[in-house]
Structure formats: structure tokens, C-alpha cells
Design a protein around this motif. Structure first.
Motif, PDB file in Angstrom:
ATOM      1  N   SER A 159       0.851  -1.183   0.000  1.00  0.00           N
ATOM      2  CA  SER A 159       0.000   0.000   0.000  1.00  0.00           C
ATOM      3  C   SER A 159       0.894   1.242   0.000  1.00  0.00           C
ATOM      4  O   SER A 159       1.910   1.285   0.709  1.00  0.00           O
ATOM      5  CB  SER A 159      -0.909   0.039   1.230  1.00  0.00           C
ATOM      6  OG  SER A 159      -1.841  -1.029   1.204  1.00  0.00           O
ATOM      7  N   ILE A 160       0.514   2.222  -0.817  1.00  0.00           N
ATOM      8  CA  ILE A 160       1.226   3.500  -0.847  1.00  0.00           C
ATOM      9  C   ILE A 160       0.492   4.477   0.062  1.00  0.00           C
ATOM     10  O   ILE A 160      -0.710   4.712  -0.108  1.00  0.00           O
ATOM     11  CB  ILE A 160       1.302   4.056  -2.281  1.00  0.00           C
ATOM     12  CG1 ILE A 160       1.980   3.046  -3.214  1.00  0.00           C
ATOM     13  CG2 ILE A 160       2.059   5.382  -2.300  1.00  0.00           C
ATOM     14  CD1 ILE A 160       1.973   3.456  -4.671  1.00  0.00           C
ATOM     15  N   LEU A 161       1.214   5.038   1.019  1.00  0.00           N
ATOM     16  CA  LEU A 161       0.581   5.951   1.972  1.00  0.00           C
ATOM     17  C   LEU A 161       0.378   7.326   1.333  1.00  0.00           C
ATOM     18  O   LEU A 161       1.173   7.751   0.478  1.00  0.00           O
ATOM     19  CB  LEU A 161       1.445   6.080   3.225  1.00  0.00           C
ATOM     20  CG  LEU A 161       1.697   4.775   3.995  1.00  0.00           C
ATOM     21  CD1 LEU A 161       2.500   5.057   5.261  1.00  0.00           C
ATOM     22  CD2 LEU A 161       0.403   4.060   4.329  1.00  0.00           C
ATOM     23  N   PRO A 162      -0.667   8.051   1.730  1.00  0.00           N
ATOM     24  CA  PRO A 162      -0.990   9.339   1.100  1.00  0.00           C
ATOM     25  C   PRO A 162      -0.043  10.475   1.459  1.00  0.00           C
ATOM     26  O   PRO A 162      -0.115  11.549   0.882  1.00  0.00           O
ATOM     27  CB  PRO A 162      -2.407   9.629   1.604  1.00  0.00           C
ATOM     28  CG  PRO A 162      -2.515   8.873   2.887  1.00  0.00           C
ATOM     29  CD  PRO A 162      -1.694   7.627   2.693  1.00  0.00           C
ATOM     30  N   ARG A 163       0.854  10.265   2.411  1.00  0.00           N
ATOM     31  CA  ARG A 163       1.880  11.269   2.729  1.00  0.00           C
ATOM     32  C   ARG A 163       3.127  10.542   3.192  1.00  0.00           C
ATOM     33  O   ARG A 163       3.078   9.381   3.608  1.00  0.00           O
ATOM     34  CB  ARG A 163       1.416  12.258   3.806  1.00  0.00           C
ATOM     35  CG  ARG A 163       1.175  11.639   5.159  1.00  0.00           C
ATOM     36  CD  ARG A 163       0.982  12.710   6.235  1.00  0.00           C
ATOM     37  NE  ARG A 163       0.686  12.103   7.531  1.00  0.00           N
ATOM     38  CZ  ARG A 163       1.616  11.607   8.346  1.00  0.00           C
ATOM     39  NH1 ARG A 163       2.890  11.643   7.998  1.00  0.00           N
ATOM     40  NH2 ARG A 163       1.276  11.070   9.494  1.00  0.00           N
ATOM     41  N   ASN A 184      -1.232   2.694  10.994  1.00  0.00           N
ATOM     42  CA  ASN A 184      -1.784   2.114   9.769  1.00  0.00           C
ATOM     43  C   ASN A 184      -2.288   0.691   9.991  1.00  0.00           C
ATOM     44  O   ASN A 184      -2.300  -0.124   9.062  1.00  0.00           O
ATOM     45  CB  ASN A 184      -0.718   2.132   8.669  1.00  0.00           C
ATOM     46  CG  ASN A 184      -0.312   3.534   8.267  1.00  0.00           C
ATOM     47  OD1 ASN A 184      -0.998   4.198   7.502  1.00  0.00           O
ATOM     48  ND2 ASN A 184       0.821   3.998   8.798  1.00  0.00           N
ATOM     49  N   ALA A 185      -2.723   0.409  11.221  1.00  0.00           N
ATOM     50  CA  ALA A 185      -3.152  -0.949  11.568  1.00  0.00           C
ATOM     51  C   ALA A 185      -4.299  -1.440  10.679  1.00  0.00           C
ATOM     52  O   ALA A 185      -4.289  -2.587  10.218  1.00  0.00           O
ATOM     53  CB  ALA A 185      -3.561  -0.998  13.037  1.00  0.00           C
ATOM     54  N   ASP A 186      -5.270  -0.591  10.423  1.00  0.00           N
ATOM     55  CA  ASP A 186      -6.415  -1.011   9.598  1.00  0.00           C
ATOM     56  C   ASP A 186      -5.974  -1.299   8.165  1.00  0.00           C
ATOM     57  O   ASP A 186      -6.443  -2.268   7.546  1.00  0.00           O
ATOM     58  CB  ASP A 186      -7.499   0.071   9.600  1.00  0.00           C
ATOM     59  CG  ASP A 186      -8.177   0.211  10.953  1.00  0.00           C
ATOM     60  OD1 ASP A 186      -8.057  -0.720  11.776  1.00  0.00           O
ATOM     61  OD2 ASP A 186      -8.817   1.258  11.194  1.00  0.00           O
ATOM     62  N   LEU A 187      -5.083  -0.471   7.650  1.00  0.00           N
ATOM     63  CA  LEU A 187      -4.591  -0.668   6.289  1.00  0.00           C
ATOM     64  C   LEU A 187      -3.810  -1.973   6.190  1.00  0.00           C
ATOM     65  O   LEU A 187      -3.948  -2.731   5.211  1.00  0.00           O
ATOM     66  CB  LEU A 187      -3.710   0.510   5.882  1.00  0.00           C
ATOM     67  CG  LEU A 187      -3.151   0.513   4.457  1.00  0.00           C
ATOM     68  CD1 LEU A 187      -4.275   0.445   3.433  1.00  0.00           C
ATOM     69  CD2 LEU A 187      -2.297   1.756   4.229  1.00  0.00           C
ATOM     70  N   ILE A 188      -3.001  -2.252   7.206  1.00  0.00           N
ATOM     71  CA  ILE A 188      -2.235  -3.507   7.218  1.00  0.00           C
ATOM     72  C   ILE A 188      -3.179  -4.702   7.253  1.00  0.00           C
ATOM     73  O   ILE A 188      -3.016  -5.676   6.511  1.00  0.00           O
ATOM     74  CB  ILE A 188      -1.265  -3.531   8.422  1.00  0.00           C
ATOM     75  CG1 ILE A 188      -0.174  -2.469   8.246  1.00  0.00           C
ATOM     76  CG2 ILE A 188      -0.640  -4.919   8.586  1.00  0.00           C
ATOM     77  CD1 ILE A 188       0.682  -2.252   9.477  1.00  0.00           C
ATOM     78  N   GLU A 189      -4.188  -4.621   8.107  1.00  0.00           N
ATOM     79  CA  GLU A 189      -5.139  -5.733   8.198  1.00  0.00           C
ATOM     80  C   GLU A 189      -5.858  -5.963   6.880  1.00  0.00           C
ATOM     81  O   GLU A 189      -6.153  -7.102   6.503  1.00  0.00           O
ATOM     82  CB  GLU A 189      -6.157  -5.470   9.314  1.00  0.00           C
ATOM     83  CG  GLU A 189      -5.590  -5.597  10.717  1.00  0.00           C
ATOM     84  CD  GLU A 189      -4.961  -6.962  10.973  1.00  0.00           C
ATOM     85  OE1 GLU A 189      -5.549  -7.986  10.545  1.00  0.00           O
ATOM     86  OE2 GLU A 189      -3.884  -7.007  11.581  1.00  0.00           O
ATOM     87  N   SER A 190      -6.124  -4.880   6.155  1.00  0.00           N
ATOM     88  CA  SER A 190      -6.824  -5.026   4.876  1.00  0.00           C
ATOM     89  C   SER A 190      -5.984  -5.792   3.858  1.00  0.00           C
ATOM     90  O   SER A 190      -6.531  -6.453   2.968  1.00  0.00           O
ATOM     91  CB  SER A 190      -7.197  -3.650   4.308  1.00  0.00           C
ATOM     92  OG  SER A 190      -6.045  -2.950   3.840  1.00  0.00           O
TER      93      SER A 190
END
Length: 635
Positions: A593-597, A621-627
Motif C-alpha cells: 500500500s502506498i501511503l498518502p503522505r 496504519n493498523a487497519d490498512l495492514i489488516e486489509s
């Protein structure tokens, strides 16, 4: 069974009790030699003056000593006693060094505080250290400190470098640096030998500096470094032969960080010129002006330079980009061939055909790279984090020699360094004279020597966890020693993880490889502890990706929109697939995932020395990692 320690060269003898003594000896030996160069505003009323214009000025050792002596005497005049703490909260500038030396010459100890540290943590550091005074850069820092005076009961004096004086309602004595020096001059008239007497009274094991580590969780720990730590570092750095009296050093690193601080000790021992300016956005501008022969930096700076060169060539396209790619590979092949030959035979040699290619590439590409560094650079030292070997080989082949070193706050920074022309990319060199290295049974690197701290301030239990009674310090890093005594860091002990399939992954190795092949990356975190596969969080370099966006119909769009676009994802996916092709199956990045900043110090994701705080980033970024693991079958 752990390996026996690598036997160090004989301990350096006859070093002074303190850097304060070393400084006075340096001044006496070479009073008229230039010690420091620094930028200063040009007088707007001068013939060539213009608003915002700067010029580089010089301080000889004798002139520096006059100011240092007045600062030391001024501190005595306001009641600072030997071993009492005086903090400094300022960006890197010549006044930081003068204040540091002044505090030490008064027999007191320095507490370093990053100017970016928030008010709450600043209050904690000042209170925990028991600091009686603080030297601040400007009114912004003054406002921060005045806001937490109720939490710092021992703080009595505040000195402002760029400031006019005290607010009327200040609960402490607020002076400008000029006023402190005036008090010092008056004190010296009554007690002309006060500073020399204070320096003569300093003991080797007396506290010199408290540096608070940037903890990823909880409060930072104050590392107790005594005067002998810095006196040893000065002697050991000089003994390596990496620097000479004729070198010009460019010092921009944060002096609140141990890496920058230790460089000031070696400089005093040698007596060479150091140009001081901590403004990172001025590095590219300053290099051709200063024309340094030596510079130390964190790997992130070299990565940004490499990415900038690669992206510029890519933007020019066509033949120029193909030439760059060819030259970059020639540089790596040339540097690797030299190193492999030197290791195998003791002589660095390169096949004739590769020499010809290198000579052509030098005229077309490498000469321009060296010119960007000022044209005279002999060596750069990289530390505080690992440098991707492919980037190291690139610069080595281009004639910009990056010597990796290794150390921690707890070891006064310098513990190992690559030995000049015999350096080996991918290693952090050999131990400094007087430092011992041992590899424990679990692969952890242990260090012992005069540079090792005397403990964590007010934390005996945490000290006992890392410092053995016989002086061995547990670094928390995993590494190995080769037959020639070169140390290689494989990862942080706490960062290595095991997948759910039982395979160990060293994330820094994978991250370093990605940085070497992707010219758009700023930061990357490989994740996979207890998971079925590895994923990654990636941030992109803003100038590079926005330049790319211009040619993709995305020109004018905000950074966040560009990096989260499908086109950007496809671009980075190509580099991820190239990375995966050279990895073991369990190391490969299955999703990213590429972070927005980008990550930064202000949001607490990077330390002031630009190291990533992994727990902070993963937590945010826990939710993003879980996704990225949603629906995956866990083994």
C-alpha cells in the motif's frame, strides 16, 4: 557457542581527561588556524547587501576560545556548578558547538534536546536530567520552555542565541547569548583563571553529556556519557587516519544526536576546518560553496541524492536515460569487481574491458555526480542506519566513497568504521582502536570499550538489562564478523520476524534492495510477523513522483492524489515485481500500500536522525495492514 571477541589494537594512550582539556591544547597549538566556517546574513546596508543574502565567515581557534571562555565564565557567574546540567535546544549552528564547549569548560554537563521535541517531552527531559539552565536557539524555543516551567523546578536560567531579552513576566532569568558572554567577561576580570581551573579539575569519569534516546514507545532514556567517552572518540577517530589536518568537513547533522556530536570531538583533535550549517534544504546549495573533502550523513541523504539523479535522467528520457542506466550498472560492476579482488588477493584490480567502460561512464556521468558534491569530496561516512549495498556500490563506482560506520548513542556513536580506501560496501568496517566486538550465541553484537556509556540516567534496572558488569554492552543488533574483522549488520534483533510458516525475514535487507531499484521510494516498511506472507507500506519521494506525474496526465494534482492513483500503484508494482524476482519465496512482497503522505519527524514516525519508528507507523496504519491480509489463509 559465542565467538571470542575480536582483539582490538592497543588502547590509545595519553589521551586527555576531557575534550575541554583537548580544546585548550588545540587553541594553544594553533590559535590562528581557521576552526569553523559558518553562514551569516550580509549587512543589507553594505555595497553588496541584499535582503536574505548570506556570506560564509570564519572563526579561528583563538577567536572560538575567546567566546567559549566567556560562555563558560558566564555560566559560572549565574551559579552553574561542576557536573550540573545545562541543556541545549537548537538546530546545528556554530553557536551550538561554542555553547557545548563552554558548558564543558565550566565543568558542567550538557543535556541535548532536539529543537523539534514537543513541549511535554522537553519538560520531561529537563526535569529528568535536573537541568539548571538551557541554551535556546530562538524565541520559538523560548516560548516552548516558558510554557512548561511549572514542570521544570530546577531550571533557573535561560539563554537565547537569537533573542533580545527576557519577557517581563518570566519566572526565570532570561538572557541573550551576548548578555551571558558579557557576564562572563566581567567574571573573568575578577577571576581570570576560573575557566582554566575548572577544566583542570575535570575527572575522566565525570558526566559530560546526557543524550536522550528517541524511544519508539514510552519516555526516552538519558544516556550518561562521561568526559572520557569523548576524549576516547577524538583519539580513536584520528587514529584511523581517515581525516587529516588539511580536510574540510561539512557538518550539518543534528548536534543533539550522538553522530553529529562525536564529529566535533575528532575535529578538535585534528584541528582541521569544519563548515557548520544544519539546514538540510541548503545542503545542495552549500556543497559547491564549501567544497568539502569530507562529510558525514545518514543513509537517507544518499538515497535521496541517488533517487534525484535517477529521476532526472528518467525525465530526460531517450538516450540520456539509457546512458544513465548503463553507467549505473557499470559503476556497480566496477566497485564490486574491485572489492572482490581486494578481498581475494589483497589488491584491487578490475578487468581491462570494465576499466574502459568505466572511463567512458566517468566522463559522461560520474564527473557530474562528483561535481554536485563540491568536486573535492574524498570520503563520506554513513551511519545511524544501514545503507543499501547497491546504492553504496553505485557511489563507490562513481568515485564518491561512502564509508559505513556503526555505533549507538550508548557507545558515543563511533564503534566501527570502514578503513579508508580498503572499505567494503555492505559492512560497517572494523572496530575503532580500543573497542572490542563480540558476537553472542544468538547473533547479537556486543561492544566494550571507553566509548560505552556509564548507564541510563536514573534507570539502574534498564541499565542492567543491556550493560554487563564487565563492560559488555548489548546492542540489540544482529551481525557477523568476517575473517578479516569486518562487521556486517544483518538486522535489528527486535525488527527481525518469523512468518507463520516458520521462516525468518530480515526486513531491512528487503527494504534496502527495494530502495536500490526504485528511484521513487522515500520509505518502505516490510511487514509479516506471524503472517502467512510479507506486505509493505511504501511512501514516495515528493519531487520525484510529481515530476513523473507531469508526463502521466496528472500534472497539477496534489501529492496525495498522485501517489494513491492507479497509475502510481502500477508504476510501483513494476518495481515490487523486480524486487521479488531476486528474493526467496518467503521474503517476497505479496501486497503493498502506498501511503498518502511521507513519514516525518513532526508526526512522530521518524526519529530526528531519520530512522523509521516501526511500531508507530504500524500502529497508525493498523487497519490498512489488516486489509492487506483480509481473507488470506493463515498457516
Amino acid at each position: 557457542m559465542s565467538l571470542p571477541p575480536l582483539v582490538p589494537p592497543p588502547l590509545l594512550d595519553n589521551r586527555p581527561e576531557s575534550v575541554a582539556q583537548l580544546f585548550l591544547a588545540r587553541v594553544e597549538a594553533t590559535p590562528d588556524r581557521v576552526a569553523y566556517r559558518y553562514p551569516a546574513p550580509v549587512d543589507e546596508h553594505a555595497a553588496d547587501g541584499a535582503p536574505g543574502a548570506e556570506q560564509w565567515r570564519s572563526l579561528t581557534w583563538g577567536q572560538a576560545a575567546e567566546r567559549v571562555t566567556r560562555i563558560a565564565a558566564g555560566l559560572m557567574a549565574v551559579g552553574i556548578l561542576p557536573e550540573e546540567r545545562v541543556a541545549i535546544a537548537s538546530a546545528t549552528r556554530v553557536e551550538w558547538i561554542l555553547a557545548d564547549l563552554g558548558i564543558m569548560c565550566a565543568g558542567a554537563a550538557v543535556t541535548t534536546v532536539y529543537p523539534s521535541t514537543n513541549a511535554d517531552e522537553t519538560a520531561y527531559i529537563l526535569a529528568d536530567s535536573g537541568s539548571r539552565a538551557i541554551v535556546l536557539e530562538d524565541e520559538k524555543q523560548l516560548e516552548k520552555v516558558l510554557s512548561v516551567l511549572d514542570q521544570t523546578p530546577e531550571l533557573k536560567t535561560v539563554v537565547v542565541i537569537d533573542g533580545a531579552g527576557a519577557p517581563e513576566d518570566a519566572a526565570v532569568d532570561v538572557l541573550s547569548l551576548a548578555e551571558l558572554e558579557q557576564r562572563g567577561a566581567a567574571h573573568l576580570k575578577e577571576h581570570p583563571d576560573a575557566v582554566r581551573d575548572a577544566v583542570a579539575a575535570i575527572r575522566r569519569d565525570q558526566l559530560a553529556t546526557l543524550i536522550y534516546t528517541s524511544g519508539t514507545t514510552g519516555r526516552p532514556k538519558g544516556v550518561r556519557l562521561v568526559h572520557d567517552c569523548w576524549a576516547y572518540e577524538a583519539a580513536a577517530q584520528t587514529d584511523t587516519g581517515l581525516l587529516t589536518e588539511e580536510d574540510v568537513q561539512y557538518l550539518w547533522l543534528p548536534l543533539s544526536h550522538v553522530f553529529g556530536k562525536t564529529l566535533t570531538s575528532g575535529h578538535i583533535q585534528l584541528g582541521n576546518v569544519t563548515a557548520v550549517d544544519g539546514r538540510i534544504d541548503r545542503i545542495i546549495h552549500n556543497l559547491p560553496v564549501i567544497q568539502p573533502t569530507y562529510m558525514a550523513a545518514a543513509p537517507r541523504i544518499f538515497e535521496k541524492v541517488y533517487n534525484g539523479i535517477a529521476q532526472k535522467a528518467r525525465a530526460e528520457g531517450g538516450a540520456k536515460y539509457r546512458i544513465f542506466l548503463w553507467a549505473a550498472q557499470v559503476a556497480r560492476d566496477y566497485a564490486k569487481a574491485r572489492q572482490e579482488s581486494a578481498v581475494a588477493t589483497g589488491t584491487a584490480s578490475v578487468p581491462f574491458g570494465l576499466q574502459l567502460k568505466h572511463a567512458i561512464a566517468d566522463k559522461l556521468v560520474y564527473a557530474k555526480i562528483r561535481a554536485a558534491f563540491g568536486g573535492r569530496i574524498r570520503a563520506c561516512v554513513s551511519g545511524s542506519a544501514s545503507l543499501a549495498p547497491e546504492i553504496g556500490f553505485f557511489f563507490s563506482g562513481a568515485g564518491v566513497h561512502i564509508l559505513e560506520g556503526y555505533g549507538l548513542t550508548e557507545t558515543s556513536a563511533g564503534s566501527t568504521v570502514n578503513p579508508g580506501e580498503d572499505y567494503r560496501v555492505g559492512t560497517v568496517g572494523r572496530p575503532l582502536p580500543g573497542t572490542e566486538v563480540r558476537i553472542a550465541e544468538d547473533g547479537e553484537i556486543l561492544l566494550r570499550g571507553p566509548g560505552v556509556m556509564r548507564g541510563y540516567h536514573n534507570k539502574p534496572e534498564q541499565t542492567a538489562e543491556v550493560l554487563e558488569p564487565d563492560g559488555w554492552f548489548h546492542t540489540g543488533d544482529i551481525g557477523e564478523l568476517d575473517k578479516d574483522g569486518f562487521l556486517k549488520i544483518t538486522d535489528r534483533k527486535k525488527d527481525m520476524f518469523k512468518t507463520s510458516g516458520g521462516k525468518y525475514v530480515a526486513p531491512s535487507e528487503v527494504e534496502g534492495r527495494f530502495k536500490a531499484i526504485c528511484p521513487f521510494v522515500s520509505n518502505i516498511l516490510v511487514i509479516g510477523n506471524g503472517r502467512n506472507y510479507c506486505t509493505a507500506l511504501i511512501t514516495l519521494d515528493e519531487p520525484a513522483i510529481l515530476q513523473w506525474a507531469e508526463g502521466q496526465g496528472l500534472g497539477g494534482k496534489p501529492y496525495a492524489d498522485v501517489v494513491t492513483s492507479e497509475r502510481a500503484h502500477q508504476l510501483i508494482d513494476g518495481f515490487v515485481q523486480k524486487l521479488n524476482a531476486d528474493l526467496q519465496r518467503w521474503q517476497t512482497i505479496k501486497k503493498f500500500s502506498i501511503l498518502p503522505r511521507d513519514l516525518d519527524v513532526e508526526h512522530g514516525e521518524l526519529t530526528p536522525s531519520l530512522k523509521v519508528k516501526r511500531p508507530v507507523v504500524e500502529r497508525e496504519n493498523a487497519d490498512l495492514i489488516e486489509s492487506m491480509y483480509a481473507g488470506a489463509r493463515e498457516a
